[in-house]
Write an enzyme that holds these catalytic residues in place. Structure first.
Site, short mmCIF file in Angstrom:
data_model
loop_
_atom_site.label_atom_id
_atom_site.label_comp_id
_atom_site.label_asym_id
_atom_site.label_seq_id
_atom_site.Cartn_x
_atom_site.Cartn_y
_atom_site.Cartn_z
CE LYS A 50 -8.64 1.12 2.10
NZ LYS A 50 -7.23 0.76 2.13
CE1 TYR B 76 -3.64 2.43 0.38
CE2 TYR B 76 -2.46 3.27 2.28
CZ TYR B 76 -3.45 3.40 1.35
OH TYR B 76 -4.25 4.51 1.37
CG ASP C 200 -2.07 -4.33 5.55
OD1 ASP C 200 -3.24 -4.77 5.50
OD2 ASP C 200 -1.77 -3.15 5.28
C1 PLP Z 1 -6.09 1.33 2.60
C2 PLP Z 1 -5.00 0.49 3.09
C3 PLP Z 1 -4.23 0.89 4.17
C4 PLP Z 1 -4.44 2.23 4.85
O1 PLP Z 1 -5.68 2.30 5.49
P1 PLP Z 1 -6.53 3.65 5.70
O2 PLP Z 1 -7.72 3.17 6.43
O3 PLP Z 1 -6.79 4.22 4.35
O4 PLP Z 1 -5.66 4.57 6.51
C5 PLP Z 1 -3.25 0.03 4.62
N1 PLP Z 1 -3.02 -1.17 4.02
C6 PLP Z 1 -3.76 -1.58 2.98
C7 PLP Z 1 -3.49 -2.91 2.37
C8 PLP Z 1 -4.77 -0.77 2.47
O5 PLP Z 1 -5.49 -1.20 1.42
#
Ligand code: PLP
Length: 395
Positions: free
Chosen positions: A212, A115, A187
């Site tokens: 997400k 990301y 993540d």
């Molecule tokens: C969007 C995203 C983030 C960051 O999250 P936010 O809620 O936008 O701060 C981190 N890791 C991944 C894989 C993402 O898709």
């Protein structure tokens, strides 16, 4: 905490035995003796009254602990098979808090295909506070071994990676870093606990952008850290409380509401991805399709070992990059917007959107070039989505 107790009919012990479908659907079941409310109230209160000197209800000030957020934190911990959950105002808030566990001078190995915001936070900010980072293709284990240094404290991976859908071996990464006295953070935004539980494979921390799939409706931001380490329990709470990027009560409520339908949504996202991939693969304007569910995916076997399914995230190369503006203009149902994981299908152009923060050379080595487009398939009817792609790509 005495104020909430989600134990109507079953307790937290038996909840571990229930399936994720049940635990998601019933996550916010809340026992409140006075009204019997089924849904968790939004405790929109900054502060909480103390019964007497030296006494507390367990809640003092919402930057530290808030009852609505606490139900959500416990829910995310439960479905991620962890002991402790912490809710942040965004995914980046969670990532930033995690790094605070480590001291300047620490070296951190990070997936190079990741990301863009995480890359920016590490390379532009934490690097100037004395941390050092190696960005490597963590789906190639030898690259991790090469990057390791005596001061390596953390291995931070995204699997599947964003946007190339590369899969890293969680168990092997955990063993490697544990042998060196370090920690593994995963993540898990793309697969969610519905499809993957990294803690079960030895990861120490799971991170989420709850913005997400967890929340799932593109209408709020949230972020999480889940872990089972008693040693870090208090430290992480203190970091969360001190930094102040705690999730608001209302956004916690929305995220809980989203999680209730996580299981249903993930199945539909996966089903749509399978349909769209097989259609895209046969289209003459498309060079290549990336989805972890494809049988020709280079780490298909590894996916089977550590995940129970695949998300709605699909990337593809168009043969001719000049087609990109036309495709983005012509798509009607699939929206040209950043983000992912919501009920609406979105398309992004990583080179100019999510991944601009990543230097061109590193981006291109990872495969993120001007032919690459990324779809987040929503829960619409797949025939409608194909119809939209067909009119945009041409027959
Ligand atoms: C969007 C995203 C983030 C960051 O999250 P936010 O809620 O936008 O701060 C981190 N890791 C991944 C894989 C993402 O898709």
């Amino acid at each position: 905490m005495v104020l909430y107790n989600n134990t109507i009919g079953y307790n937290l012990m038996t909840r571990n035995l229930l399936s994720i479908e049940t635990n998601c659907a019933r996550c916010s079941e809340y026992f409140e003796p006075r009204t019997g409310a089924l849904s968790v109230p939004i405790f929109q209160s900054a502060s909480f009254r103390h019964p007497a000197l030296g006494e507390s209800t367990g809640f003092d000030y919402s930057r530290g602990i808030n009852p609505t957020r606490l139900v959500l934190e416990d829910t995310v911990a439960l479905i991620e098979h962890g002991k402790y959950g912490l809710g942040f105002a965004s995914g980046m808030g969670a990532v930033s808090a995690l790094i605070k566990l480590f001291k300047p001078g620490s070296h951190i190995i990070v997936s190079s295909d990741l990301y863009g915001g995480t890359y920016r936070l590490f390379s532009e900010y934490y690097a100037s506070y004395g941390f050092s980072f190696s960005f490597v293709d963590t789906s190639d284990f030898s690259k991790i071994e090469e990057a390791a240094k005596p001061e390596t404290q953390l291995l931070f991976i995204e699997t599947p990676s964003n946007p190339m859908m590369k899969v890293s071996d969680i168990e092997r990464c955990a063993q490697f870093i544990h042998n060196r006295g370090g920690f593994l953070a995963v993540d898990n935004t793309f697969l969610t606990p519905y499809f993957q539980n990294p803690l079960d494979f030895g990861a120490d921390f799971v991170l989420h952008s709850g913005t997400k799939y967890l929340e799932g409706h593109n209408d709020t931001l949230s972020g999480f850290i889940v872990h089972s380490n008693d040693e870090f329990k208090e430290t992480l709470r203190t970091i969360q409380m001190s930094e102040g990027a705690s999730l608001s009560p209302f956004d916690a409520f929305l995220t809980l509401r989203g999680i209730k339908t996580l299981a249903l949504r993930m199945k539909k996202h996966e089903e749509n991805a399978a349909c769209i991939c097989s259609w895209l693969k046969n289209h003459k304007a498309i060079e290549k399709v990336f989805w972890t569910g494809l049988k020709e995916h280079p780490q298909a076997e590894l996916s089977k070992k550590q995940a129970r399914g695949h998300s709605g995230m699909v990337s593809f190369y168009v043969k001719d990059p000049d087609m990109v503006p036309k495709i983005l203009r012509k798509l009607k149902l699939i929206l040209f917007a950043e983000s992912l994981g919501g009920v609406e299908s979105l398309i992004t152009y990583p080179v100019v959107q999510t991944h601009t923060a990543i230097p061109q050379k590193m981006r291109e080595d990872a495969g993120v070039n001007e032919c690459l487009m990324r779809l987040s398939l929503g829960i619409e009817d797949s025939a409608d989505l194909i119809f939209d792609l067909e009119q945009a790509l041409g027959g």
